[in-house]
Design a protein around this motif. Sequence first.
Motif, mmCIF file in Angstrom:
data_model
loop_
_atom_site.group_PDB
_atom_site.id
_atom_site.type_symbol
_atom_site.label_atom_id
_atom_site.label_comp_id
_atom_site.label_asym_id
_atom_site.label_seq_id
_atom_site.Cartn_x
_atom_site.Cartn_y
_atom_site.Cartn_z
ATOM 1 N N GLN A 1 0.747 -1.237 0.093
ATOM 2 C CA GLN A 1 -0.028 0.010 -0.078
ATOM 3 C C GLN A 1 0.929 1.380 0.042
ATOM 4 O OE1 GLN A 1 -3.324 -0.408 0.172
ATOM 5 N NE2 GLN A 1 -4.037 1.550 -0.077
ATOM 6 N N MET A 2 1.818 1.239 0.795
ATOM 7 C CA MET A 2 2.966 2.330 0.811
ATOM 8 C C MET A 2 3.534 2.776 -0.420
ATOM 9 S SD MET A 2 4.620 2.372 4.857
ATOM 10 C CE MET A 2 6.226 2.908 3.982
ATOM 11 N N LEU A 3 4.122 1.565 -1.001
ATOM 12 C CA LEU A 3 4.811 1.726 -2.242
ATOM 13 C C LEU A 3 3.860 2.369 -3.294
ATOM 14 C CD1 LEU A 3 7.325 -1.091 -2.708
ATOM 15 C CD2 LEU A 3 7.799 1.309 -1.886
ATOM 16 N N HIS A 4 2.386 1.700 -3.394
ATOM 17 C CA HIS A 4 1.672 2.264 -4.127
ATOM 18 C C HIS A 4 1.034 3.638 -4.126
ATOM 19 C CE1 HIS A 4 -1.272 1.819 -7.158
ATOM 20 N NE2 HIS A 4 -2.710 1.805 -6.339
ATOM 21 N N GLN A 5 0.997 4.085 -2.822
ATOM 22 C CA GLN A 5 0.890 5.607 -2.631
ATOM 23 C C GLN A 5 2.031 6.381 -3.119
ATOM 24 O OE1 GLN A 5 -0.581 5.555 1.622
ATOM 25 N NE2 GLN A 5 -2.547 5.053 0.922
ATOM 26 N N ALA A 6 3.062 5.743 -2.912
ATOM 27 C CA ALA A 6 4.463 6.752 -3.375
ATOM 28 C C ALA A 6 4.364 6.834 -4.851
ATOM 29 C CB ALA A 6 5.882 6.101 -2.918
ATOM 30 N N GLY A 7 3.738 6.242 -5.382
ATOM 31 C CA GLY A 7 3.388 6.341 -7.113
ATOM 32 C C GLY A 7 4.001 5.275 -7.960
ATOM 33 N N ASP B 1 1.290 -3.642 -9.663
ATOM 34 C CA ASP B 1 1.558 -4.934 -9.654
ATOM 35 C C ASP B 1 3.161 -4.974 -9.345
ATOM 36 O OD1 ASP B 1 2.148 -3.296 -11.821
ATOM 37 O OD2 ASP B 1 2.346 -4.800 -13.216
ATOM 38 N N ALA B 2 3.868 -3.805 -9.633
ATOM 39 C CA ALA B 2 5.227 -3.696 -9.249
ATOM 40 C C ALA B 2 5.482 -3.822 -7.880
ATOM 41 C CB ALA B 2 5.987 -2.451 -10.127
ATOM 42 N N SER B 3 4.737 -2.801 -7.153
ATOM 43 C CA SER B 3 4.933 -2.676 -5.575
ATOM 44 C C SER B 3 4.868 -4.195 -5.136
ATOM 45 C CB SER B 3 4.206 -1.799 -5.098
ATOM 46 O OG SER B 3 3.045 -1.598 -5.733
ATOM 47 N N ILE B 4 3.847 -4.824 -5.584
ATOM 48 C CA ILE B 4 3.828 -6.333 -5.030
ATOM 49 C C ILE B 4 4.965 -7.026 -5.136
ATOM 50 C CG2 ILE B 4 2.405 -8.544 -5.048
ATOM 51 C CD1 ILE B 4 -0.159 -6.783 -5.899
ATOM 52 N N GLY B 5 5.335 -6.952 -6.428
ATOM 53 C CA GLY B 5 6.612 -7.682 -7.058
ATOM 54 C C GLY B 5 8.082 -7.321 -6.173
ATOM 55 N N VAL B 6 7.934 -6.055 -5.759
ATOM 56 C CA VAL B 6 9.298 -5.752 -5.206
ATOM 57 C C VAL B 6 9.268 -6.296 -3.646
ATOM 58 C CG1 VAL B 6 10.392 -3.740 -3.959
ATOM 59 C CG2 VAL B 6 9.777 -3.841 -6.399
ATOM 60 N N VAL B 7 7.943 -5.915 -2.924
ATOM 61 C CA VAL B 7 7.877 -6.198 -1.649
ATOM 62 C C VAL B 7 7.646 -7.684 -1.236
ATOM 63 C CG1 VAL B 7 6.228 -6.168 0.477
ATOM 64 C CG2 VAL B 7 6.370 -4.322 -1.094
ATOM 65 N N PHE B 8 7.218 -8.737 -1.990
ATOM 66 C CA PHE B 8 7.120 -10.053 -1.729
ATOM 67 C C PHE B 8 8.382 -10.670 -1.919
ATOM 68 C CE2 PHE B 8 5.760 -11.652 -5.868
ATOM 69 C CZ PHE B 8 6.294 -13.114 -5.749
ATOM 70 N N THR B 9 9.096 -10.396 -3.125
ATOM 71 C CA THR B 9 10.285 -11.008 -3.475
ATOM 72 C C THR B 9 11.451 -10.633 -2.187
ATOM 73 O OG1 THR B 9 10.953 -9.174 -5.074
ATOM 74 C CG2 THR B 9 9.907 -11.273 -5.900
ATOM 75 N N PHE B 10 11.380 -9.406 -1.881
ATOM 76 C CA PHE B 10 12.273 -8.957 -0.821
ATOM 77 C C PHE B 10 12.101 -9.706 0.441
ATOM 78 C CE2 PHE B 10 13.370 -6.265 2.559
ATOM 79 C CZ PHE B 10 14.794 -6.226 2.522
ATOM 80 N N LEU B 11 10.953 -9.740 0.962
ATOM 81 C CA LEU B 11 10.564 -10.486 2.204
ATOM 82 C C LEU B 11 10.816 -11.958 2.132
ATOM 83 C CD1 LEU B 11 7.664 -8.600 3.279
ATOM 84 C CD2 LEU B 11 9.916 -8.311 4.115
ATOM 85 N N PHE B 12 10.374 -12.645 0.948
ATOM 86 C CA PHE B 12 10.610 -13.920 0.722
ATOM 87 C C PHE B 12 12.126 -14.188 0.857
ATOM 88 C CE2 PHE B 12 11.220 -18.022 -1.807
ATOM 89 C CZ PHE B 12 10.356 -18.405 -0.958
ATOM 90 N N ALA B 13 13.182 -13.493 -0.090
ATOM 91 C CA ALA B 13 14.457 -13.601 0.045
ATOM 92 C C ALA B 13 15.150 -13.604 1.502
ATOM 93 C CB ALA B 13 15.253 -12.648 -1.091
ATOM 94 N N VAL B 14 14.505 -12.574 2.137
ATOM 95 C CA VAL B 14 15.278 -12.502 3.599
ATOM 96 C C VAL B 14 14.895 -13.766 4.360
ATOM 97 C CG1 VAL B 14 14.928 -11.079 5.700
ATOM 98 C CG2 VAL B 14 15.197 -9.917 3.505
#
Lengths: 292, 313
Positions: free
Chosen positions: A76-82, A86-99
């Motif tokens: 939601q935050m990335l989406h609001q930052a513009g 779909d890209a904000s979902i992709g960035v967030v989940f791949t990062f958290l999953f990688a961690v």
Amino acid sequence: MSYESWILIVGSLAGITCGITGCFLILRKLSMLADAISHTVLLGIVLAFIVSQSMSGVYMLIGAAVVGLLTAVGVQMLHQAGIQEDASIGVVFTFLFAVGVILITVFADDVHLDVDHALMGEITFVPWDLVQWGFLPELPKAFLMLSTVLVINLVIIGLFYKELKITSFDPQMAAAIGIPVLLIHYLLMGLVSITTVASFDSVGAILVVAMLIAPGASAYLITDKLSIMLLLSALIGVAAAVIGYYLASWLDVSISGSMATINGIIFALVFLFSPTKGLLSKKISMKRLKMD
Amino acid sequence: MNDLLKMILFDANTQWVLIGTMLLGVASGVLGSIALLRKQSLIGDAVAHAALPGICIAFLLSGEKSLFVLLIGATMTGLLAAYCIQFIISSSIIKEDAAICLVLSVFFGFGIVLLTKVSQTPSGNKSGLDDFIFGQAASLVGNDVKLMAGAAAVLIFITALIFKELKVLTFDPSFAKGLGLPTGLLNFLFLSLLVAAVVVGIQAVGVILMAALLITPAIAARYWTNSLSKMIVISGIFGALSGMAGTLISTIGEGLPTGPFIVVTATALFLLSMLFAPERGLVTKWVKRMANNKQLRRNKLLQGEKRSGFHEL
């Protein structure tokens, strides 16, 4: 109860719980968020393990719910930052999953918490993983967790049925009449997280996505009414679990994988032959129209 | 530490792996930025998951672990998944997100079924197909790496060749049609390039995290520029940097998977871009706004003084 019936019961419970929750995700176009949460739940479970040093179900549920909500908030935050959604979902989940994967390989390599298990689940071991809760006799842990989550889901959906329905179909209208749309959104995300973690032990983090989305999508192609869609979705979830189990034991392959495959086959059948919105019936009615 | 680094940098195989992951980063960064603008980034995720059954089928049919054969299988199912998604969207009321999610999970589930079948075959036990799930670039050897590097280079070359057409198609599809460009063919070509990039990357990054290599560098590059050609170059550089950093970290530590570290590096680059990029970065914007406010306040003060001065006159 016999070994086989426990697996069937646990599979069906997962089918019902996921099927019901998944309907709302499809109607709200949030399926990819469910996919994201099902991945990041892994991080929640690892963190819960590192903090508590135990594999207790309660800690896992809390950890997963927290990280699941964190995923939803982050997107939601990335989406609001513009950034497009779909890209904000992709960035967030791949990062958290990688961690999550890194933490598993570094801290929790030698315990029961291995990555394969997290991805594919092992419903085969469910009947032997017994725990004792209160005055109840010893029951499989997965059964207790899934039935608890099912009850929570049913209660919350029952209480907020009207709100969920109106925010799904017409969020502007809902906001106009004073329903807290964002709160309902996060409530649903919380339900998705705990559903995911409860199903996680038996069907695995990725295949839970199939159980969340496929029954709802099939039901969506059959009916236009939300209540019937919920019912159908639960039924399809159970059917896929049962057929999937027998197929797996016949072919001697992964049970959760074959449940996902059956879900896909059911969807394909509905997609082709659904009486109102199927490909075939549409073709036939087109032809009839041409003849007239 | 220094010796270790030196040893790694001068080892011939590691050098090849580094070049491979770097080229892979460039290719996926370039294709990812076009996919991002076409709003197709998550299709890459679905394609990556859908490659698993292809890999298993290829292994079951050929009975050996030849990377080339496996990658052909992966490409087949990857393309099939991409078409399934587009077909479901175009001919039913199911929306894009649900279609992607459905195809992704069902294909992956089927892949897991096949994976259990593979591990029952006598040669399957040590086939290392599991590595495809998380990627293990450090264990790549000789020809496999050269194949990966070569394929990535070819992808970059083809994209450069049809760059102008892709650009028109991305920003103004109807104009492209009006010009007489074969839009159907171009769509197919781009989708195939995307699938190929994903398939090539699976070996290093794994099926689950491959999507990050397509999305994260591209979205980070978006913060630095408004021009597509510059964005593609920056995204390629970010992709290359993440690929190299991830490979180095996983080579230094024993048994660490490569994919997650590539993703973490890419995300760090993204966060830096989001905060500090000139013009669009959040911190830069905030600093600018503060300076602007100060300026405004000073102007107001001056005006006020002038006015009061006027009054006195």
